[in-house]
Design a protein around this motif. Structure first.
Motif, mmCIF file in Angstrom:
data_model
loop_
_atom_site.group_PDB
_atom_site.id
_atom_site.type_symbol
_atom_site.label_atom_id
_atom_site.label_comp_id
_atom_site.label_asym_id
_atom_site.label_seq_id
_atom_site.Cartn_x
_atom_site.Cartn_y
_atom_site.Cartn_z
ATOM 1 N N ARG A 346 0.832 -1.199 0.000
ATOM 2 C CA ARG A 346 0.000 0.000 0.000
ATOM 3 C C ARG A 346 0.871 1.255 0.000
ATOM 4 N NH1 ARG A 346 -4.715 0.964 -1.744
ATOM 5 N NH2 ARG A 346 -5.378 -1.010 -0.825
ATOM 6 N N GLU A 347 1.960 1.261 0.812
ATOM 7 C CA GLU A 347 2.846 2.434 0.866
ATOM 8 C C GLU A 347 3.523 2.663 -0.483
ATOM 9 O OE1 GLU A 347 2.880 -0.051 3.045
ATOM 10 O OE2 GLU A 347 1.954 0.961 4.759
ATOM 11 N N MET A 348 3.958 1.571 -1.099
ATOM 12 C CA MET A 348 4.593 1.684 -2.424
ATOM 13 C C MET A 348 3.602 2.224 -3.453
ATOM 14 S SD MET A 348 6.659 -1.908 -2.505
ATOM 15 C CE MET A 348 7.876 -2.316 -1.238
ATOM 16 N N HIS A 349 2.338 1.839 -3.299
ATOM 17 C CA HIS A 349 1.307 2.309 -4.224
ATOM 18 C C HIS A 349 1.127 3.818 -4.092
ATOM 19 C CE1 HIS A 349 -2.124 2.141 -6.855
ATOM 20 N NE2 HIS A 349 -2.921 2.652 -5.928
ATOM 21 N N HIS A 350 1.130 4.315 -2.839
ATOM 22 C CA HIS A 350 1.017 5.763 -2.620
ATOM 23 C C HIS A 350 2.150 6.495 -3.332
ATOM 24 C CE1 HIS A 350 -2.227 5.109 0.019
ATOM 25 N NE2 HIS A 350 -1.563 4.894 1.148
ATOM 26 N N ILE A 351 3.370 6.012 -3.140
ATOM 27 C CA ILE A 351 4.536 6.690 -3.720
ATOM 28 C C ILE A 351 4.535 6.552 -5.243
ATOM 29 C CG2 ILE A 351 7.062 6.640 -3.846
ATOM 30 C CD1 ILE A 351 7.037 5.920 -0.853
ATOM 31 N N ALA A 352 4.090 5.394 -5.756
ATOM 32 C CA ALA A 352 4.036 5.193 -7.203
ATOM 33 C C ALA A 352 3.082 6.179 -7.877
ATOM 34 C CB ALA A 352 3.606 3.764 -7.525
ATOM 35 N N GLU A 353 2.006 6.525 -7.186
ATOM 36 C CA GLU A 353 1.008 7.419 -7.793
ATOM 37 C C GLU A 353 1.350 8.889 -7.604
ATOM 38 O OE1 GLU A 353 -1.411 6.058 -9.695
ATOM 39 O OE2 GLU A 353 -0.242 4.289 -9.218
ATOM 40 N N THR A 354 1.978 9.239 -6.456
ATOM 41 C CA THR A 354 2.157 10.663 -6.135
ATOM 42 C C THR A 354 3.608 11.089 -5.999
ATOM 43 O OG1 THR A 354 1.855 10.127 -3.794
ATOM 44 C CG2 THR A 354 -0.070 10.889 -5.000
ATOM 45 N N GLY A 355 4.571 10.141 -6.005
ATOM 46 C CA GLY A 355 5.988 10.490 -6.002
ATOM 47 C C GLY A 355 6.383 11.438 -4.896
ATOM 48 N N VAL A 356 7.123 12.516 -5.268
ATOM 49 C CA VAL A 356 7.613 13.445 -4.252
ATOM 50 C C VAL A 356 6.481 14.163 -3.529
ATOM 51 C CG1 VAL A 356 9.860 13.865 -5.294
ATOM 52 C CG2 VAL A 356 7.909 15.219 -6.011
#
Length: 735
Positions: A346-356
């Motif tokens: 789930r955390e990786m998904h957040h970063i994959a969609e919104t990056g910085v």
């Protein structure tokens, strides 16, 4: 930034706005209230009314009040939960460009931080593309500097670009294509590099639709048709995945997704496929609770459908440069249909969609975010290094564009450190990725323990060792195969500096020699004379004059005459020192880019030589009987007396020889052996046939000097079949 830094709450301006606009801002205000404090919402509302007042009477091409655009940009920025200063800057991002409002007024009302953000955005508001390439490159350089000092600048700019792309329909077709092309080449890659995946995909889709509207419509229609045909198969795969994962004890969310049109279009173009040949237009995403579950889910999927060899990528162990982490695998589904699956937490998904932007959105995963922030910071620093190493803005833009389209080649240093390199990278790129000094001193490399050429293309998993030498320098030929922007910029930077230093030194020597007939030396020229000379010619510094002399852009005899005239004007100047006879300039043959040995006549130590000044290329040394020098007899101002320096040097010089021999078996081997026995290296060889019983052999050999050449020629004459041997002159004759 904290809200307190924004300054005192400004007075709220409330010009009349349409009910539609009021509704738009009310929706934005509701969004802000979900994560901002009431006093911060008040500041943003004040900025909205200030913007509405400033843009009063201005309208977009669509006919809407102009302030609707800043409100839309602010709403996009609010989706990332950016702070109040960024929201205020989003609302005011066009006021400095399009109205009378100044930076000082914004700072007074909304604080210095918001004013700096608006100023940064104003600088990059009007980037021209292609038609004024230099202007575009300069503006892009400004954008980079603003982005490097505060990342919020580029986030607001990307939101601004996204809204402009969404509302591009009202523009002329030619302008739509230009803006779409600019977005594809610059803004979409930046969004990708910052990990803003959703934004990246939407910018690509909108650019595709506006750049190639007919292709977009045809492909969209084909996708709609295929959607109906493949719905049953996709549903079956989705159901089987959702059934299998719980059997392995994995709690997961499974999402089916249709691939983006632009991605399908690029695949068709790059692989020369028709739409019917592109089978993997659907993909699946599996979201699990932790990293071990990712690998467990991978095993479960591979037990259902066979994986395609070579299509598995582990971005968990080795994340992408933008922080993206996921497992990628391609499976052979029902009816042989390829199925691409991504597995992540789930955390990786957040970063994959919104990056910085996840720095503002999701603050609970501090470790992951810190690593992502460090990577982003390192990238911004690397771009600043490119900016300082690139001479011209267009050159800088070329380097940045290379780095914005990275491939996925992962190589290792001898100590096991992983380096992510663009596809097509060479050991030269790797050397500069390690450190600039390593790149500048690179002489050879080992790949997986074997000595390999520096132009070798690196592959995934290669272990690369760079061999350096203390006195080595970059080779201009590296530019033909260096791939990364950093390597190319540093090589060019070094070559420019080296040429500058060498040409300054040569220019001093040339001017010193030219001053001797005037009874002067360079050290005796007074500061008054120099000031007068520089002022009259609009030059800022003596070094510029020396550099121009060394590069042949100025004639030493003319500069010497003008300096002598300026010296004569100085009252009280001491008597002219009696000059010594003008000496020739000593040449070693290894001076570098400011002194070149002519390729027409190939002078070697021991040859009588003469120098000529070629504009922009420095001093060129010829043999005294070179036909090309004879053409300059009427322009003695460009002649320079030169002589070989008396020193022992291991340097080898190229020289051409022609051997006439009987056409016998093995004669080439015997002649080559004779040359080698005299410690000479053969650079190239060619043969002229069609002379009956004789054959002409043309060699380019390497010798230390004229004496060495004589020994080589004596050795070749001893070969029984050799009839005649001679040195090839500039005009092709043998002497």
């Amino acid at each position: 930034m904290k809200a307190a830094e924004a300054g005192p709450a400004p007075e709220v301006f409330r010009p009349p706005v349409s009910s539609v606009l009021a509704l738009d801002f009310q929706q934005l205000k509701t969004k802000l209230q979900t994560y901002l404090r009431p006093e911060d919402v008040g500041r943003v509302e004040a900025a909205y009314h200030f913007s509405a007042d400033a843009h009063a009477g201005q309208f977009r091409v669509s006919g809407e009040p102009y302030v609707s655009h800043p409100v839309a940009v602010c709403s996009l920025v609010a989706d990332w939960h950016l702070d109040p200063q960024a929201l205020i800057a989003a609302l005011l991002h066009d006021v400095m460009e399009d109205t009378h409002i100044t930076k000082a007024e914004i700072a007074e009302r909304f604080g210095k931080v918001a004013a700096e953000l608006v100023d940064g955005l104003s600088k990059l508001d009007k980037i021209e593309f292609r038609s004024q390439e230099e202007a575009q490159a300069e503006n892009f350089r400004k954008m980079l500097l603003a982005m490097a000092s505060d990342l919020r600048v580029i986030l607001i700019k990307l939101a601004d670009r996204l809204h402009n792309m969404r509302t591009l329909d009202h523009m002329r077709p030619a302008k739509r294509r230009r803006i779409a092309n600019e977005t594809l080449e610059i803004y979409a890659p930046i969004a990708n590099r910052l990990g803003l995946n959703d934004l990246f995909r939407e910018l690509q889709e909108l650019s595709f639709r506006n750049k190639y509207p007919l292709r977009f419509e045809v492909l969209a229609k084909a996708i709609r048709s295929a959607r109906g045909n493949r719905r049953e198969v996709v549903g079956k795969i989705l159901a089987s995945i959702e059934e299998r994962l719980p059997q392995w004890g994995i709690a997961a969310e499974v999402q089916g997704r249709e691939k983006h049109l632009y991605g399908i279009y690029r695949k068709m173009v790059e692989k020369h496929l028709s739409f019917s040949q592109v089978l993997d237009i659907y993909g699946f995403r599996v979201i699990v609770k932790d990293v071990p579950s990712c690998y467990l889910a991978l095993g479960a999927l591979h037990s259902m459908y066979k994986p395609v060899p070579g299509k598995f990528k582990d971005y968990l162990a080795i994340p992408k440069a933008n922080g993206y982490q996921s497992l990628h695998t391609t499976l052979i589904g029902p009816f042989g249909m390829p199925v691409e699956v991504q597995i992540r937490t789930r955390e990786m998904h957040h970063i994959a969609e919104t990056g910085v932007a996840s720095h503002w959105l999701y603050k609970e995963d501090e470790k992951t975010l810190t690593e992502l922030q460090q990577k982003t910071h390192s990238w911004l620093q690397s771009l600043l290094e490119l900016q300082s190493a690139s001479g011209e803005a267009t050159e800088f833009l070329e380097h940045v564009k290379i780095d914005l389209f990275p491939g996925e080649v992962y190589v290792f240093s001898p100590k096991g450190k992983i380096f992510s390199m663009p596809k097509g990278s060479t050991p030269v790129d790797f050397a500069y990725a390690v450190h600039t000094d390593v790149g500048n001193r690179c002489v050879a490399c080992r790949i997986n323990g074997d000595l390999m050429p520096l132009r070798s293309e690196l592959r995934n998993g290669d272990q690369v060792e760079i061999i350096t030498a203390a006195h080595a320098n970059p080779n201009p030929a590296w530019l033909s195969y260096a791939r990364t922007g950093k390597a190319r910029a540093q090589i060019r930077h070094f070559m420019k500096n080296a040429q500058q230093d060498e040409s300054v030194t040569l220019g001093e020597r040339l001017l010193n020699q030219a001053l001797r007939p005037h009874g002067l030396t360079l050290g005796q020229i007074s500061s008054f004379a120099w000031d007068r000379f520089l002022r009259d010619r609009g030059v800022r510094h003596k070094k510029e004059v020396f550099s121009d002399l060394g590069l042949g852009k100025r004639l030493p005899v003319i500069v010497a005459r003008r300096l002598a005239e300026a010296q004569d004007l100085e009252s009280g100047r001491p008597d002219v020192v009696k000059p010594k006879p003008a000496g020739a300039i000593s040449i070693r043959g290894s001076e570098g880019v400011a002194v070149q040995l002519a390729r027409c006549c190939h002078p070697i130590p021991g040859d009588p030589i003469i120098g000529t000044l070629r504009k922009g290329q420095g001093l060129e040394v010829h043999t005294h009987d070179c036909p090309n020098v004879a053409k300059l007899r009427g322009d003695r101002g460009r002649w320079v007396d030169v002589e070989w320096e008396h020193m022992v040097d291991d340097r080898l010089f190229d020289v051409g020889i022609r051997v006439l021999s009987h056409n016998a078996c093995g004669v080439l081997a015997r002649v080559a052996s004779a040359i080698a026995e005299e410690d000479s290296n053969i650079q190239s060889v060619s043969m002229d046939g069609g002379q009956g019983e004789y054959t002409a052999l043309n060699f380019t050999v390497q010798v230390h000097d004229r004496m060495h050449l004589a020994r080589v020629m004596r050795g070749v004459r001893r070969v029984q079949e050799v009839v005649r041997i001679g040195r090839v002159k500039a005009d092709g004759r043998v002497g």
